[in-house]
Design an enzyme around this catalytic site. Structure first.
Site, PDB file in Angstrom:
ATOM      1  N   CYS A  63      21.568  56.766  55.698  1.00 56.50           N
ATOM      2  CA  CYS A  63      21.558  57.438  54.677  1.00 56.50           C
ATOM      3  C   CYS A  63      20.290  58.329  54.560  1.00 56.50           C
ATOM      4  CB  CYS A  63      21.000  56.333  53.470  1.00 56.50           C
ATOM      5  SG  CYS A  63      22.361  55.147  53.318  1.00 56.50           S
ATOM      6  N   HIS A 118      13.863  58.762  47.618  1.00 50.90           N
ATOM      7  CA  HIS A 118      15.188  57.983  48.258  1.00 50.90           C
ATOM      8  C   HIS A 118      15.611  56.913  47.006  1.00 50.90           C
ATOM      9  CE1 HIS A 118      18.029  56.709  50.612  1.00 50.90           C
ATOM     10  NE2 HIS A 118      17.810  55.505  50.962  1.00 50.90           N
ATOM     11  N   HIS A 126      23.923  55.883  44.864  1.00 41.43           N
ATOM     12  CA  HIS A 126      23.514  56.108  46.161  1.00 41.43           C
ATOM     13  C   HIS A 126      24.728  56.581  47.207  1.00 41.43           C
ATOM     14  CE1 HIS A 126      21.924  55.964  50.149  1.00 41.43           C
ATOM     15  NE2 HIS A 126      21.349  54.899  50.163  1.00 41.43           N
TER      16      HIS A 126
END
Lengths: 349, 100, 48, 595
Positions: D136, D268, D302
């Site tokens: 990620c 994040h 996400h």
């Protein structure tokens, strides 16, 4: 404060004591790992700041210390209950692997403060800073001023040993006591900690450790590496080969139990109680009994101990509040409205 | 010893060995079956399991013993030791948790 | 070694050449060409 | 000495909010998220059904026809085309245009680097094509690598960013790990868990003076970036946020910024119980607790490997309008979270000079970037020579099991649940460090990084994961196996076992991955102040699906300390495939890779 109140402080609030029963050695030098690997039966697979529970064995395989190894970068800490610092140091030197081994006793330079309870993390965060909150079980944190905060509780609740340098002691203890009242901080005895340890089936060297048993009988094989050699390994393996006859088993008894009491099944003795505590949380006595291996199993009803009905069970028998208190979601201030489950398990009751 | 107790002990011993086998074969615990103490903690480095293994352990037990566990509270209270897993299986098999 | 080692093969070659340079000064050019990119490095140990 | 500033001259995106920047900004400005019930595949057997899916006609309900990879390439091409068009990039020198594509697992079918090659071909890019895969953190990391290529003169234009697709396997993996929230993901707010999404985003990066000369649009400066490894756990962040903090500090240092210069942080902020508090600890450590912090995941969900670049693009769009984005759906703050999470339902007017965007990944990889409104000159440190102080070349032994060999080198290693790739990579690195005579401790660990080249996540772990799906159903997919499917899983293990906590990246170009890792490491190490050593490593694991593939691993220790070696990595180059890039050494002996 009664023992009962002390236990409740550990089970429901925050509790502290000066933990002189824990001795700490700093182990460093090129021979540090090899020496610890030789004396500790546990596989020392450790990352920086991780802890591993182990035991220390005599050559005959019997347990003389309940110990934890912590990796501090390329050095190690050995925390132990059982021997004195001097005994531990000389025993370690006796088994040194290589000459470059430095042992530093921390008992002269540090004090150990012990903090327990489902809300201990919140009080500690106020004293040592917010990094305490995220600490996983069996790890330590380096704090400002040189204090090490070690999370290795043996009560089933959040539990921390603070290794505080002497110069910091007044400040840390002062802050703890200053903030403490907001979390109903209670000072508790070693007896109360050991009481909770038995309720949660943590090994205690002062109790069931006093009977000259090996990890095989104590149910502590999980602290032994199956692969490596260690002090006492030959004796343990010989005992295993010749057949282990008993294993420590958790027995719930409906009345007062004396240590050494016989455990009877259909009138026949199947083992003996090594230690027992009256658990007011459960309304019964919790006993650690050494039972014949074939019967060292939970779920056996119809036992008799000291004339009281008894049964074997699967420990731990407490539905610890700490299992349900999340530092991300809960706070002491809202504890009444959070609706936690009861401290007893359905199956155990 | 009464027959009900003997049957229970035998049944429980068999379940214990199957749970141990799941731990060794599916969760990769690096131990011989009889070196997995029945009261050993599963997590916190007891048998070396990690939070990532928690759901896997439940799924593997569900597969091995053909039950479904939807009760999160029961799952949590069962995920403490090898014996508490055996208790879970016994419970799921009809509540024969204790014997005389 | 069995089969292709697309990721590590050239790095293994670098390791061999570094070992060779430890024994005697010199210079090696190592290249690798793939559909994605060409890479080259020069390994050297001067006589000084 | 001043380093050439790097300008962002174009951007393009497809994400849950829409296709193209105009559509996306309309949603951002209106405070509308792109999260809804997933239609492309069935989530019936799961407890939650939400995703941030790209509303692209033609990809809904026809999963059979369009493979995951094809969708991923489609997203990337759309976003890349928009970025190149908006930047008005002249295509007359396609060999000087590089593509750096960050992706996680979304395009796993058939090799990540092949998906990147398809994207490059579709866009007419003929320069180097580099695929960064640090889960990620991939696309944020890719922006940094793109910047380095420009710095090192290896390209004139870099299209950098990422693309990922939400497929059933990934949904199942996150579900098995217990990371998915029941409702829409609300970072830093009550209600734990994340919502997965997808999309693609790219920035066009150029050296600012050249961009100005050609009259390119100027959006902002990519003023710095930073990488770090937690060296802690496969999926959980280091809880004190120390790893994220190192990436943030490196970014500030690289950009020549002070903490007080930062006016906004795009976190994040996945929404999970583990991520958010650790990240907030890191931000307060480095920047204090007064900086506004929000997470665009409340809009986009996400987007995995594409998350970082998409979040940066959203930040840039808001900046253009003199605003910063809120954290949507914020109800009640959690106990450890931003003082100012911009908890509102519309963007907030705020003009900032510099902003940070940060991402953290499985495998413990962290990446952050800094953007600046104005052309910001960077101070340059003198370039340092690169030495090779240790090497290793590993062929797995027949006599000794993998675990035993690793245990001998790293006695503190826990070998349970390690796949062959992780073990071989860690073993090779341990051998190289041993060859260099190094035992890392204390701050040296934080100043030693790891750059890894590899082609695939462990085939053994893939097989374990697939078997769990086959035998138990997708809703019961194996969580432990899933955590090992990211390309950087093995390097995460090596970081953890060896305490390598400095800058880290994992990349692939198919063949040549290992040598490219060495080249990128050399570029990084030569000019950065945040590392003294970079370990370069590569690994190949036997793959039953591809019988020609062999196994092995190799590693080099690159250092800036002359006392550790006399052997230099004297020159390096990376260029387009068939272009001659010999660094013109005086007739050296030549060697070719075996793969």
């Amino acid at each position: 404060m009664s023992l009962r109140d002390e236990v409740d402080a550990i089970r429901l609030g925050t509790a502290w004591c000066e933990a002189s029963h824990v001795v700490v050695l700093r182990v460093s030098g090129a021979a540090a790992f090899a020496t610890l690997d030789r004396v500790c039966p546990a596989a020392l697979s450790l990352q920086d700041t991780q802890l591993r529970p182990t035991v220390l064995l005599r050559e005959d395989g019997t347990v003389f210390a309940d110990a934890t190894v912590a990796r501090d970068d390329e050095r190690y800490l050995l925390l132990a209950e059982g021997p004195t610092a001097a005994e531990l140091e000389s025993w370690l030197r006796q088994h040194a692997v290589g000459s470059d081994l430095e042992l530093e006793r921390l008992d002269h330079s540090h004090q150990v403060l012990s903090l327990h309870g489902p809300w201990a993390w919140e009080l500690l965060a106020a004293v040592l800073g917010p990094d305490v909150i995220g600490m996983p079980y069996l790890s330590f944190l380096r704090c400002e001023g040189g204090t090490l905060c070690v999370r290795a509780g043996k009560t089933g609740e959040y539990g921390y040993e603070l290794l505080v340098p002497n110069a910091e002691l007044e400040a840390v203890r002062g802050e703890l006591l200053e903030h403490g009242p907001r979390w109903n901080l209670a000072k508790v005895s070693l007896e109360a900690l050991d009481h909770c340890a038995l309720e949660n089936w943590f090994f205690t060297i002062r109790r069931e450790g006093a009977f000259g048993l090996t990890p095989l009988e104590l149910g502590l094989q999980w602290r032994l590496s199956p692969a490596k050699d260690f002090v006492g390994a030959a004796a343990v393996r010989a005992r295993k080969a010749s057949g282990v006859k008993t294993r420590l088993t958790c027995v719930l008894v409906e009345g007062e139990v004396s240590e050494g009491a016989a455990v009877l099944l259909e009138g026949k003795e199947i083992g003996k109680v090594l230690s027992a505590v009256p658990s007011h949380t459960l309304g019964r006595w919790v006993a650690a009994a050494s039972l014949e291996l074939s019967l060292a199993m939970p779920g056996i009803l119809g036992l008799t101990v000291d004339g009281h009905a008894a049964r074997t069970t699967s420990p731990p028998v407490i539905n610890n509040r700490s299992l349900h208190v999340s530092p991300q979601r809960h706070t002491w201030a809202d504890r009444e409205s959070a609706q936690f489950p009861p401290l007893t398990l359905g199956a155990a009751g | 010893m009464n027959p009900a107790l003997m049957a229970y002990l035998e049944h429980r011993t068999r379940l214990l060995s199957r749970v141990r086998r799941v731990l060794i074969e599916d969760l990769h615990v690096q131990r011989e079956p009889d070196a997995i103490d029945p009261d050993a903690p599963l997590f916190g480095t007891g048998l070396g399991l990690d939070s990532v293994d928690a759901v896997e352990l439940i799924v593997c037990l569900e597969t091995e013993f053909a039950f479904r566990l939807d009760d999160a509270a029961l799952a949590r209270s069962s995920m403490r030791t090898v014996n508490s897993l055996v208790d879970l299986v016994l419970r799921k098999q009809g509540g024969a948790y204790v014997a005389a | 070694m069995r089969g292709e080692t697309p990721a590590s093969g050239t790095l293994r070659l670098c390791a061999e050449k570094v070992r060779a340079l430890r024994l005697a000064p010199g210079q090696f050019l190592i290249t690798d060409v793939s559909a994605a990119a060409s890479c080259a490095v020069v390994l050297e140990r001067s006589t000084a | 000495m001043i380093r050439t500033p790097i300008a962002i001259t174009g951007q393009g995106a497809v994400c849950a909010l829409g296709i193209g920047l105009d559509a996306i900004w309309a949603e951002l400005a209106a405070g509308r998220d792109g999260i809804g019930v997933i239609e492309r595949f069935s989530t019936q057997r799961f407890g939650t059904h939400l995703g941030g899916m790209v509303p692209l006609p033609g990809t809904v309900g026809i999963d059979d026809a369009l493979t995951t990879r094809a969708i991923c390439v489609k997203y990337a091409v759309l976003a890349g085309q928009e970025a190149l068009t908006r930047a008005e990039v002249p295509m007359h020198a396609p060999r000087r245009i590089a593509l750096v594509l960050g992706t996680s697992m979304g395009s796993h079918l058939g090799g990540l680097h092949e998906a990147s090659a398809e994207v490059a071909a579709a866009l007419g890019i003929e320069g180097p094509v580099i695929t960064i895969s640090t889960a990620c953190a991939s696309s944020t990391n890719a922006l940094g690598v793109g910047r380095d290529l420009l710095d090192d003169g290896r390209a004139d234009v870099v299209l950098a960013g990422g693309a990922d697709v939400l497929c059933p396997e990934i949904f199942a993996g996150f579900h098995a790990l217990g990371l998915l929230s029941a409702g829409k993901c609300t970072p830093f707010s009550e209600g734990l868990g994340t919502t997965l999404g997808e999309g693609a985003g790219f920035l066009v990066l150029e050296r600012a003076p050249e961009a100005k000369t050609r009259g390119a649009p100027f959006l902002a400066c990519l003023s710095g970036y930073g990488l770090s490894a937690d060296g802690y756990h496969a999926t959980s962040p280091e809880p004190t946020g120390a790893g994220v903090a190192r990436a943030l500090r490196s970014t500030l240092d690289d950009a020549g910024l002070a903490a007080a210069d930062v006016g906004y942080v795009n976190a994040h902020g996945t929404g999970t119980a583990a991520n958010d508090p650790a990240e907030w600890r890191a931000i307060t450590e480095v920047l204090g607790d007064q900086v506004p912090v929000s997470s665009t995941k409340s809009y986009l969900a996400h987007a995995q490997g594409a998350a970082g670049v998409l979040e940066l693009i959203c930040t840039l769009l808001a900046m253009e309008h003199g605003q910063v984005l809120p954290t949507l759906h914020f109800t009640k703050p959690r106990r450890q979270g931003p003082v100012d999470p911009i908890a509102q339902d519309r963007p907030r007017p705020l003009v900032f000079a510099h902003a940070l965007s940060t991402n953290s990944a499985f495998g413990g990889a962290n990446a952050a970037v800094a953007i600046s409104r104005a052309v910001t000159p960077r101070r340059a440190s003198p370039k340092r020579p690169i030495f090779i102080s240790g090497v290793s070349s590993l062929v797995p032994s027949k006599e000794e099991s993998r675990g035993e060999g690793l245990k001998r080198l790293i006695p503190t290693a826990d070998t349970r649940n390690l796949d062959p790739s992780s073990i071989d990579l860690s073993t090779a690195i341990a051998q190289a460090l041993h060859d260099a005579g190094l035992t890392l401790s204390g701050v040296a660990r934080e100043r030693t990084g790891l750059f890894v080249g590899t082609t695939n996540a462990s085939p053994a772990s893939w097989e374990e994961f697939r078997a769990s799906v086959r035998e138990r159903g997708i809703e019961r997919a194996s969580a432990p196996a899933f955590t090992r499917l990211v390309l950087n899983a093995a390097s995460g293990v090596a970081s953890r076992l060896l305490g390598l906590r400095g800058p880290t990246t994992t990349l692939t170009t198919g063949a040549g991955s290992g040598l490219l890792a060495a080249v990128l490491a050399a570029i990084y190490l030569e000019s950065r102040a945040d590392a003294d050593r970079l370990v370069v490593a590569a690994v190949d694991e036997l793959d039953a699906q591809r019988p020609t593939q062999g196994e092995g691993a190799a590693s080099l220790v690159l250092t800036t300390f002359a006392n550790e070696s006399t052997i230099r990595l004297a020159r390096w180059a990376v260029a387009a495939r068939t272009h001659s890039t010999k660094p013109s050494p005086p007739s050296p002996q030549q060697g070719r890779g075996s793969g």
